[in-house]
Enzyme design. Structure first.
Site, PDB file in Angstrom:
ATOM      1  N   ASP A   8     -11.765 -20.574  43.605  1.00 47.15           N
ATOM      2  CA  ASP A   8     -13.116 -21.378  43.228  1.00 47.15           C
ATOM      3  C   ASP A   8     -14.119 -20.446  43.185  1.00 47.15           C
ATOM      4  O   ASP A   8     -14.430 -19.473  43.865  1.00 47.15           O
ATOM      5  CB  ASP A   8     -13.303 -21.852  44.656  1.00 47.15           C
ATOM      6  CG  ASP A   8     -12.274 -23.184  45.136  1.00 47.15           C
ATOM      7  OD1 ASP A   8     -11.314 -23.296  44.155  1.00 47.15           O
ATOM      8  OD2 ASP A   8     -12.485 -23.631  46.111  1.00 47.15           O
ATOM      9  N   ASP A 129      -9.890 -36.852  45.556  1.00 54.95           N
ATOM     10  CA  ASP A 129     -10.340 -36.065  46.667  1.00 54.95           C
ATOM     11  C   ASP A 129     -10.780 -37.067  47.646  1.00 54.95           C
ATOM     12  O   ASP A 129     -11.953 -37.757  47.828  1.00 54.95           O
ATOM     13  CB  ASP A 129     -11.663 -35.175  46.057  1.00 54.95           C
ATOM     14  CG  ASP A 129     -11.056 -34.357  45.259  1.00 54.95           C
ATOM     15  OD1 ASP A 129     -10.131 -33.909  45.076  1.00 54.95           O
ATOM     16  OD2 ASP A 129     -11.997 -34.186  43.913  1.00 54.95           O
TER      17      ASP A 129
END
EC number: 5.3.1.16
Length: 237
Positions: A8, A129
């Protein structure tokens, strides 16, 4: 089952967030490319790269870093975060990215998902998500009333061939994946599903394999050392 290390990127650095909260970041490396090479050297079959700046801003922010990772790696690289136009999809795939991950656009612009899949179906995954079964968008900051399973079913009709499921409440917590939700999604759509969020032990990986997950994205646990990545590859890949 593919075990996929996550990288990330926020502000050019390799970080982990707690439950997707940008205010709760931990920096693990100033060098995302070096981190990618490290996971590759341990046997990773694929890398999962997220442009966190892009997810928040709605456009690819760390493109040059992502291109460098894709060009340096000898394994496929999938990328998500801020991919909300056909131009961004083309740009990333042309730069050497193997698979683009669509999230927000699946909720806000399903017609664009249809167009992207018409051209690049084998290079697309949609990320579901979810927080309490409802989808969150725009870097997980925006909560919606969209049901996770309903979104997956509608995306399947538009030509999406692969899904990633993240339980936001478990992401970065080292707790455990939401096995029930992942199992429900796999049975609802009968398509490849990659699990994410809370994956932090070999037993989690074995269970995900048993319930039929195509892959598992591993994040915080490989940075803290809670999960021995090399052993995971040897036992489960």
């Amino acid at each position: 089952m593919e075990i996929i290390p996550a990288i990330d990127i926020l502000g050019g650095r390799c970080v982990r967030l707690l439950q997707g909260d940008y205010a709760q970041e931990t920096v693990y490396s100033p060098d995302p490319v070096g981190t990618a090479m490290r996971w590759q050297s341990l046997g990773a079959p694929r890398l999962h790269v997220v442009d966190l700046d892009g997810a928040a801003d709605g456009e690819s922010v760390n493109f040059e870093l992502i291109r460098e990772i894709a060009n340096s790696a000898l394994i496929p690289v999938e990328v998500g975060g801020g991919i909300r136009s056909m131009d961004t999809v083309k740009k990333l795939l042309t730069a050497g990215v193997d698979r683009v991950i669509l999230g927000t656009v699946a909720v806000e612009n399903p017609e664009l998902v249809r167009e992207i899949c018409a051209r690049y179906a084998d290079s697309v995954a949609v990320s579901i998500d979810a927080r309490n079964g409802k989808v969150a968008t725009r870097g997980w900051v925006n909560s919606t009333e969209v049901d996770a399973l309903e979104l997956a079913r509608s995306m399947k009709k538009l030509g999406v061939k692969r899904f990633i499921y993240t339980d936001i409440s478990r992401d970065g917590t080292l707790s455990e994946p939401n096995f029930a939700a992942i199992r429900d999604l796999i049975s609802a759509i009968n398509m490849p599903v990659i699990a994410s969020g809370g994956v932090s032990s070999l037993s989690h990986l074995r269970l995900l394999k048993d319930i039929g997950a195509e892959g598992a994205i591993v994040g915080k646990a490989i940075y803290t050392g809670d999960l021995n990545l090399k052993r995971a590859f040897e036992e489960l890949s």
